[in-house]
Design a protein around this motif. Sequence first.
Motif, PDB file in Angstrom:
ATOM      1  N   VAL A 299     -21.350  -0.399   7.902  1.00  0.00           N
ATOM      2  CA  VAL A 299     -20.875   0.173   6.651  1.00  0.00           C
ATOM      3  C   VAL A 299     -19.504  -0.419   6.307  1.00  0.00           C
ATOM      4  O   VAL A 299     -19.169  -0.621   5.137  1.00  0.00           O
ATOM      5  CB  VAL A 299     -20.798   1.712   6.755  1.00  0.00           C
ATOM      6  CG1 VAL A 299     -20.151   2.313   5.515  1.00  0.00           C
ATOM      7  CG2 VAL A 299     -22.191   2.293   6.958  1.00  0.00           C
ATOM      8  N   VAL A 300     -18.710  -0.721   7.341  1.00  0.00           N
ATOM      9  CA  VAL A 300     -17.428  -1.398   7.142  1.00  0.00           C
ATOM     10  C   VAL A 300     -17.620  -2.913   7.085  1.00  0.00           C
ATOM     11  O   VAL A 300     -17.161  -3.578   6.152  1.00  0.00           O
ATOM     12  CB  VAL A 300     -16.445  -1.031   8.276  1.00  0.00           C
ATOM     13  CG1 VAL A 300     -15.145  -1.811   8.137  1.00  0.00           C
ATOM     14  CG2 VAL A 300     -16.172   0.462   8.266  1.00  0.00           C
ATOM     15  N   ASN A 301     -18.339  -3.467   8.062  1.00  0.00           N
ATOM     16  CA  ASN A 301     -18.472  -4.917   8.143  1.00  0.00           C
ATOM     17  C   ASN A 301     -19.329  -5.500   7.026  1.00  0.00           C
ATOM     18  O   ASN A 301     -19.157  -6.659   6.652  1.00  0.00           O
ATOM     19  CB  ASN A 301     -19.053  -5.320   9.506  1.00  0.00           C
ATOM     20  CG  ASN A 301     -18.020  -5.998  10.382  1.00  0.00           C
ATOM     21  OD1 ASN A 301     -16.909  -6.253   9.940  1.00  0.00           O
ATOM     22  ND2 ASN A 301     -18.382  -6.295  11.608  1.00  0.00           N
ATOM     23  N   GLY A 302     -20.266  -4.711   6.478  1.00  0.00           N
ATOM     24  CA  GLY A 302     -21.062  -5.213   5.360  1.00  0.00           C
ATOM     25  C   GLY A 302     -20.183  -5.602   4.187  1.00  0.00           C
ATOM     26  O   GLY A 302     -20.454  -6.573   3.474  1.00  0.00           O
ATOM     27  N   TYR A 303     -19.128  -4.828   3.983  1.00  0.00           N
ATOM     28  CA  TYR A 303     -18.158  -5.149   2.937  1.00  0.00           C
ATOM     29  C   TYR A 303     -17.204  -6.258   3.371  1.00  0.00           C
ATOM     30  O   TYR A 303     -17.045  -7.273   2.678  1.00  0.00           O
ATOM     31  CB  TYR A 303     -17.360  -3.895   2.590  1.00  0.00           C
ATOM     32  CG  TYR A 303     -16.238  -4.113   1.614  1.00  0.00           C
ATOM     33  CD1 TYR A 303     -16.489  -4.297   0.262  1.00  0.00           C
ATOM     34  CD2 TYR A 303     -14.907  -4.132   2.039  1.00  0.00           C
ATOM     35  CE1 TYR A 303     -15.458  -4.496  -0.641  1.00  0.00           C
ATOM     36  CE2 TYR A 303     -13.867  -4.312   1.149  1.00  0.00           C
ATOM     37  CZ  TYR A 303     -14.139  -4.493  -0.191  1.00  0.00           C
ATOM     38  OH  TYR A 303     -13.115  -4.701  -1.081  1.00  0.00           O
ATOM     39  N   VAL A 304     -16.600  -6.075   4.544  1.00  0.00           N
ATOM     40  CA  VAL A 304     -15.571  -7.012   5.000  1.00  0.00           C
ATOM     41  C   VAL A 304     -16.137  -8.416   5.175  1.00  0.00           C
ATOM     42  O   VAL A 304     -15.514  -9.415   4.781  1.00  0.00           O
ATOM     43  CB  VAL A 304     -14.946  -6.507   6.322  1.00  0.00           C
ATOM     44  CG1 VAL A 304     -14.014  -7.551   6.912  1.00  0.00           C
ATOM     45  CG2 VAL A 304     -14.195  -5.210   6.089  1.00  0.00           C
ATOM     46  N   LEU A 305     -17.334  -8.520   5.754  1.00  0.00           N
ATOM     47  CA  LEU A 305     -17.889  -9.828   6.064  1.00  0.00           C
ATOM     48  C   LEU A 305     -18.277 -10.596   4.817  1.00  0.00           C
ATOM     49  O   LEU A 305     -17.926 -11.771   4.657  1.00  0.00           O
ATOM     50  CB  LEU A 305     -19.090  -9.668   6.992  1.00  0.00           C
ATOM     51  CG  LEU A 305     -19.768 -10.967   7.415  1.00  0.00           C
ATOM     52  CD1 LEU A 305     -18.770 -11.896   8.090  1.00  0.00           C
ATOM     53  CD2 LEU A 305     -20.929 -10.681   8.351  1.00  0.00           C
ATOM     54  N   LEU A 306     -19.023  -9.962   3.890  1.00  0.00           N
ATOM     55  CA  LEU A 306     -19.402 -10.663   2.658  1.00  0.00           C
ATOM     56  C   LEU A 306     -18.176 -10.992   1.826  1.00  0.00           C
ATOM     57  O   LEU A 306     -18.105 -12.055   1.207  1.00  0.00           O
ATOM     58  CB  LEU A 306     -20.390  -9.815   1.858  1.00  0.00           C
ATOM     59  CG  LEU A 306     -21.879 -10.065   2.118  1.00  0.00           C
ATOM     60  CD1 LEU A 306     -22.287 -11.467   1.681  1.00  0.00           C
ATOM     61  CD2 LEU A 306     -22.236  -9.851   3.574  1.00  0.00           C
ATOM     62  N   PHE A 307     -17.227 -10.098   1.833  1.00  0.00           N
ATOM     63  CA  PHE A 307     -15.960 -10.356   1.144  1.00  0.00           C
ATOM     64  C   PHE A 307     -15.295 -11.601   1.714  1.00  0.00           C
ATOM     65  O   PHE A 307     -14.962 -12.551   0.990  1.00  0.00           O
ATOM     66  CB  PHE A 307     -15.075  -9.118   1.300  1.00  0.00           C
ATOM     67  CG  PHE A 307     -13.732  -9.189   0.640  1.00  0.00           C
ATOM     68  CD1 PHE A 307     -13.469 -10.067  -0.406  1.00  0.00           C
ATOM     69  CD2 PHE A 307     -12.708  -8.357   1.057  1.00  0.00           C
ATOM     70  CE1 PHE A 307     -12.223 -10.114  -1.013  1.00  0.00           C
ATOM     71  CE2 PHE A 307     -11.463  -8.385   0.462  1.00  0.00           C
ATOM     72  CZ  PHE A 307     -11.221  -9.267  -0.571  1.00  0.00           C
ATOM     73  N   GLY A 308     -15.125 -11.638   3.026  1.00  0.00           N
ATOM     74  CA  GLY A 308     -14.452 -12.771   3.647  1.00  0.00           C
ATOM     75  C   GLY A 308     -15.224 -14.059   3.551  1.00  0.00           C
ATOM     76  O   GLY A 308     -14.663 -15.126   3.291  1.00  0.00           O
ATOM     77  N   ALA A 309     -16.553 -13.985   3.748  1.00  0.00           N
ATOM     78  CA  ALA A 309     -17.356 -15.201   3.775  1.00  0.00           C
ATOM     79  C   ALA A 309     -17.433 -15.880   2.416  1.00  0.00           C
ATOM     80  O   ALA A 309     -17.574 -17.108   2.330  1.00  0.00           O
ATOM     81  CB  ALA A 309     -18.764 -14.875   4.275  1.00  0.00           C
ATOM     82  N   LEU A 310     -17.326 -15.113   1.330  1.00  0.00           N
ATOM     83  CA  LEU A 310     -17.510 -15.679  -0.010  1.00  0.00           C
ATOM     84  C   LEU A 310     -16.200 -15.889  -0.768  1.00  0.00           C
ATOM     85  O   LEU A 310     -16.223 -16.319  -1.917  1.00  0.00           O
ATOM     86  CB  LEU A 310     -18.432 -14.770  -0.834  1.00  0.00           C
ATOM     87  CG  LEU A 310     -19.891 -14.714  -0.350  1.00  0.00           C
ATOM     88  CD1 LEU A 310     -20.661 -13.659  -1.132  1.00  0.00           C
ATOM     89  CD2 LEU A 310     -20.559 -16.074  -0.520  1.00  0.00           C
ATOM     90  N   LEU A 311     -15.069 -15.596  -0.136  1.00  0.00           N
ATOM     91  CA  LEU A 311     -13.803 -15.744  -0.846  1.00  0.00           C
ATOM     92  C   LEU A 311     -13.522 -17.188  -1.247  1.00  0.00           C
ATOM     93  O   LEU A 311     -12.974 -17.451  -2.322  1.00  0.00           O
ATOM     94  CB  LEU A 311     -12.667 -15.207   0.027  1.00  0.00           C
ATOM     95  CG  LEU A 311     -12.433 -13.700  -0.081  1.00  0.00           C
ATOM     96  CD1 LEU A 311     -11.593 -13.194   1.077  1.00  0.00           C
ATOM     97  CD2 LEU A 311     -11.755 -13.352  -1.402  1.00  0.00           C
ATOM     98  N   LEU A 312     -13.857 -18.126  -0.372  1.00  0.00           N
ATOM     99  CA  LEU A 312     -13.648 -19.530  -0.727  1.00  0.00           C
ATOM    100  C   LEU A 312     -14.478 -19.906  -1.950  1.00  0.00           C
ATOM    101  O   LEU A 312     -14.018 -20.628  -2.835  1.00  0.00           O
ATOM    102  CB  LEU A 312     -14.019 -20.426   0.458  1.00  0.00           C
ATOM    103  CG  LEU A 312     -13.133 -20.299   1.698  1.00  0.00           C
ATOM    104  CD1 LEU A 312     -13.669 -21.177   2.816  1.00  0.00           C
ATOM    105  CD2 LEU A 312     -11.699 -20.680   1.361  1.00  0.00           C
ATOM    106  N   VAL A 313     -15.702 -19.413  -1.980  1.00  0.00           N
ATOM    107  CA  VAL A 313     -16.571 -19.676  -3.132  1.00  0.00           C
ATOM    108  C   VAL A 313     -15.988 -19.015  -4.378  1.00  0.00           C
ATOM    109  O   VAL A 313     -15.975 -19.606  -5.460  1.00  0.00           O
ATOM    110  CB  VAL A 313     -17.998 -19.160  -2.856  1.00  0.00           C
ATOM    111  CG1 VAL A 313     -18.906 -19.446  -4.045  1.00  0.00           C
ATOM    112  CG2 VAL A 313     -18.558 -19.804  -1.599  1.00  0.00           C
TER     113      VAL A 313
END
Length: 447
Positions: free
Chosen positions: A58-72
């Motif tokens: 519930v936390v990592n679903g947000y944090v991970l997609l947020f972090g992984a797509l920031l460069l994009v």
Amino acid sequence: MTSVNHDVPASPTRSRGRALAVLASAQFLVVLTTSIVNVALPQVRAGLGLSPAGLSWVVNGYVLLFGALLLVGGRLGDVYGLRRVFLTGLALFAAATLVAGLATGPAVLIAARAGQGVGAALLAPTALALVLVLFPAGRARGTAMGVWGAVSGAGGAAGVLLGGLLSGALGWRAVFFVTLPVAAVLLPAAWLWVAADRPRGGSVGLVDALTVTGGLVSLTYGLSTWGGGAAWTFLSGGVVLLAVFVVRQLRGPDPLVPPRVLVVGRVGAANVLMGLLGAVWVGLFFFLPLYQQKTLGYGPIRAGLTQLPLALSITALSWATPRLDRVLPRRVVLAGGLVALTAGLAWLSRAPADGTFLGDLLGPSLLIGSGLGVAFVELTTLSSAGVAAQDSGLAGGLVNATRQVGGACGLAVLTALAAAAGYGAAFTAAALTAALTTLLSLAIVRS
């Protein structure tokens, strides 16, 4: 690439102030969303029947997609226009937040949290890039970065505070619905007060985006399932995909992260340090409310209220950091903040099962908040110093990405450690990470 990217019309001080208020408010919303669910996690688990691993997602679903797509997200802003991508991200963020608040099962909630992460990945780097374009290097930018650091730093602690008050009084769904009116106000305000910029054009780099996103997701999932049969498969796959991404950045004709950006000033060093800081940041706001509720027996409202000193110290030191930089070398200010952070986490790691707020939490909270406030502002400033205008979106995406990815990886490791040895071990590991960050900052950051 063209030599000019984001041409924003010159604005009087009042107009720039209104634009900064909108952009900083959006950043506050993004950081708030990272932590606002933390106090409500026990209620979410009971209401939707989540497992401990599912709860972390519930936390990592947000944090991970947020972090992984920031460069994009940063690259999209460079290509299609910063304000346009910012508004798109804000709208997507609001829609996903509504779905999260209405979720009736674990899968829907985790998917909605991932949708929030995608929206945040579009709006966060473009918001920072717009601030960098609006405020030229010098005292004006230093003041803007102080505001940016204050709202960003306070967002994490304020999320825990509001999460406790709302979930205790209205239930866990309120922690999502509370942000919808803010997003509804920010959308027209950004349209009216943030000047449109000129897109650079070019390609987004789809292959690079897929390899870096897939690699980060796979790596983090492998860390979160450490000890399981598939963990090594995901870890190996993540390493391979990230290696492919690095090779493409070094040899490709139009890389997503041009190597030239990393060698400007201290951009590369600042991003390494921000990744380590992110591991401490996200882990702290995940485990501190759980320790208060599961070990000390606090209710959600009390757990939220006890975050107030942490929030105030983050805000105060974020605001003061640009002023400290005028009288002390930046490396000294940064190292001092990291030492305070390390000391506070080490103190917190010794908190007993029957600890009290005044005796065991207040002192560590003030030290940790002071350290986070200083470190966030300094590293954000270093990560953009000297970057050319055409790379402003990328710089904003990169520093946000390293913090969020560091947070996702750190949370995965700390969750496994806490499950095996308790919350004290997780806080000790966070203190050691902060100590390592301090030593590295002395070695690689110069005035």
